[in-house]
Design a protein around this motif. Structure first.
Motif, PDB file in Angstrom:
ATOM      1  N   ILE A 207       0.874  -1.231   0.274  1.00 28.81           N
ATOM      2  CA  ILE A 207      -0.092  -0.171  -0.030  1.00 28.81           C
ATOM      3  C   ILE A 207       0.948   1.249   0.015  1.00 28.81           C
ATOM      4  O   ILE A 207       0.592   2.148  -0.758  1.00 28.81           O
ATOM      5  CB  ILE A 207      -0.931   0.208   1.299  1.00 28.81           C
TER       6      ILE A 207
ATOM      7  N   TYR B  27      -1.296   5.831  -6.946  1.00 28.90           N
ATOM      8  CA  TYR B  27      -2.688   5.196  -6.837  1.00 28.90           C
ATOM      9  C   TYR B  27      -3.472   5.993  -5.835  1.00 28.90           C
ATOM     10  O   TYR B  27      -2.905   6.259  -4.719  1.00 28.90           O
ATOM     11  CB  TYR B  27      -2.740   3.714  -6.589  1.00 28.90           C
ATOM     12  N   SER B  28      -4.664   6.145  -5.752  1.00 26.32           N
ATOM     13  CA  SER B  28      -5.499   6.771  -4.960  1.00 26.32           C
ATOM     14  C   SER B  28      -5.876   5.697  -3.984  1.00 26.32           C
ATOM     15  O   SER B  28      -5.783   4.521  -4.254  1.00 26.32           O
ATOM     16  CB  SER B  28      -7.020   7.258  -5.478  1.00 26.32           C
ATOM     17  N   HIS B  29      -6.547   5.758  -2.829  1.00 28.31           N
ATOM     18  CA  HIS B  29      -6.905   4.704  -1.779  1.00 28.31           C
ATOM     19  C   HIS B  29      -8.192   4.077  -2.314  1.00 28.31           C
ATOM     20  O   HIS B  29      -8.298   2.769  -2.074  1.00 28.31           O
ATOM     21  CB  HIS B  29      -7.404   5.394  -0.394  1.00 28.31           C
TER      22      HIS B  29
ATOM     23  N   GLU C 205     -11.507   0.730   1.542  1.00 25.55           N
ATOM     24  CA  GLU C 205     -10.949   2.013   1.517  1.00 25.55           C
ATOM     25  C   GLU C 205     -10.682   2.471   2.713  1.00 25.55           C
ATOM     26  O   GLU C 205      -9.256   2.682   2.946  1.00 25.55           O
ATOM     27  CB  GLU C 205     -11.715   2.976   0.800  1.00 25.55           C
TER      28      GLU C 205
ATOM     29  N   SER D  55      -7.198   0.433   3.464  1.00 24.81           N
ATOM     30  CA  SER D  55      -5.947   1.178   2.933  1.00 24.81           C
ATOM     31  C   SER D  55      -5.461   2.202   3.547  1.00 24.81           C
ATOM     32  O   SER D  55      -4.167   2.268   3.583  1.00 24.81           O
ATOM     33  CB  SER D  55      -6.387   1.567   1.455  1.00 24.81           C
ATOM     34  N   ARG D  56      -6.238   3.069   3.993  1.00 21.38           N
ATOM     35  CA  ARG D  56      -5.708   4.499   4.710  1.00 21.38           C
ATOM     36  C   ARG D  56      -5.079   4.007   6.178  1.00 21.38           C
ATOM     37  O   ARG D  56      -4.178   4.648   6.535  1.00 21.38           O
ATOM     38  CB  ARG D  56      -6.993   5.442   5.095  1.00 21.38           C
TER      39      ARG D  56
ATOM     40  N   TYR E 225       0.458   3.873  -3.117  1.00 26.90           N
ATOM     41  CA  TYR E 225       0.211   5.282  -2.719  1.00 26.90           C
ATOM     42  C   TYR E 225       1.194   6.382  -2.875  1.00 26.90           C
ATOM     43  O   TYR E 225       0.925   7.191  -3.586  1.00 26.90           O
ATOM     44  CB  TYR E 225      -0.527   5.335  -1.499  1.00 26.90           C
ATOM     45  N   GLU E 226       2.171   6.000  -2.240  1.00 26.15           N
ATOM     46  CA  GLU E 226       3.417   7.034  -2.489  1.00 26.15           C
ATOM     47  C   GLU E 226       3.969   7.182  -3.584  1.00 26.15           C
ATOM     48  O   GLU E 226       4.700   8.260  -3.907  1.00 26.15           O
ATOM     49  CB  GLU E 226       4.331   6.889  -0.984  1.00 26.15           C
TER      50      GLU E 226
ATOM     51  N   GLU F 167      -8.589   3.272  -5.619  1.00 23.67           N
ATOM     52  CA  GLU F 167      -7.946   2.382  -6.525  1.00 23.67           C
ATOM     53  C   GLU F 167      -7.136   1.399  -5.833  1.00 23.67           C
ATOM     54  O   GLU F 167      -7.274   0.091  -6.168  1.00 23.67           O
ATOM     55  CB  GLU F 167      -6.852   3.063  -7.452  1.00 23.67           C
ATOM     56  N   ILE F 168      -6.707   1.486  -4.704  1.00 21.57           N
ATOM     57  CA  ILE F 168      -5.841   0.304  -4.119  1.00 21.57           C
ATOM     58  C   ILE F 168      -7.061  -0.682  -3.415  1.00 21.57           C
ATOM     59  O   ILE F 168      -6.637  -1.691  -3.433  1.00 21.57           O
ATOM     60  CB  ILE F 168      -5.145   1.132  -2.786  1.00 21.57           C
TER      61      ILE F 168
ATOM     62  N   LEU G  47      -1.712   2.358   5.443  1.00 24.06           N
ATOM     63  CA  LEU G  47      -0.675   3.377   4.933  1.00 24.06           C
ATOM     64  C   LEU G  47      -0.267   4.125   6.428  1.00 24.06           C
ATOM     65  O   LEU G  47       0.932   4.105   6.468  1.00 24.06           O
ATOM     66  CB  LEU G  47      -1.359   4.227   4.099  1.00 24.06           C
TER      67      LEU G  47
END
Length: 216
Positions: free
Chosen positions: A166, A175-177, A188, A191-192, A170-171, A179-180, A195
């Motif tokens: 992730i 990719y956005s959260h 979602e 994912s946040r 992301y970094e 999309e991840i 991260l």
């Protein structure tokens, strides 16, 4: 050179693979190679792209895959898939450098996607033991300190696989959260959360590394 502010004010330096722009007008370049490959399936163009982009693709894959054997296979698979789909690559920029940047991003996403698919097929995603974070020393670090590529790779390897994936998506891949979440089949919010945990662990690993360096 890409400066990514991910460690609460601690600058992390990742040196991108160099894109040579000193070639003469008569030497082959990436614009020619992509066009020749897409239009004529030119073998020399494929060879040019492979040699030029091999190091970059290897770096992308290695951020996800620890096994050298698996990484090598995925690098080659990336090029195979890219050559089959290269006719779909489109760009409006006539500037060679900007076009190269577009192509790097396009090829990097193919490599990242294949790496994630590989991890999912092997069921290698796991959250890991977050209690390990509490065992790491908290040592103040000067904001001017920079890490080299090898240091970053070493720290990322110590993250649990899903946090590492992730973080990379992301970094580094952009990719956005949303999309991840779709890619990894997770909420979602998860994912946040991963991260955030990954960044927290990286900060502590970073401080531990700097502490060890000062002791030498």
């Amino acid at each position: 050179m890409l400066i990514i502010e991910v460690l609460n004010g601690i600058p992390v330096t990742l040196v991108n693979q160099s894109i040579g722009n000193s070639r003469s007008q008569h030497e082959p370049n990436l614009q020619w190679a992509v066009h020749a490959c897409a239009v004529k399936n030119d073998e020399l163009a494929k060879e040019f792209i492979y040699k030029k982009m091999y190091g970059y693709v290897t770096v992308v894959v290695s951020r996800y895959i620890k096994s050298t054997h698996d990484a090598e296979e995925l690098v080659n698979e990336t090029f195979i898939k890219a050559f089959k789909a290269i006719h779909k690559f489109s760009y409006s920029e006539k500037n060679e450098e900007k076009m190269e940047n577009f192509f790097y991003g396009w090829l990097g996403r193919i490599a990242a996607n294949l790496s994630i698919d590989h991890l999912r097929s092997k069921r290698q995603f796991h959250a890991g033991d977050d209690t390990v974070e509490d065992q790491l020393l908290m040592v103040p670090v000067s904001p001017s300190t920079e890490l080299e590529v090898a240091d970053i790779m070493s720290l990322l390897d110590k993250l649990p696989s899903i946090q590492r994936a992730i973080f990379n998506l992301y970094e580094l891949e952009g990719y956005s959260h949303e999309e991840i979440a779709k890619k990894l089949n997770i909420p979602e919010s998860t994912s946040r959360t991963y991260l955030t945990r990954g960044k927290q662990k990286l900060r502590k690993l970073y401080k531990q590394l700097m502490f060890d360096e000062k002791k030498k």
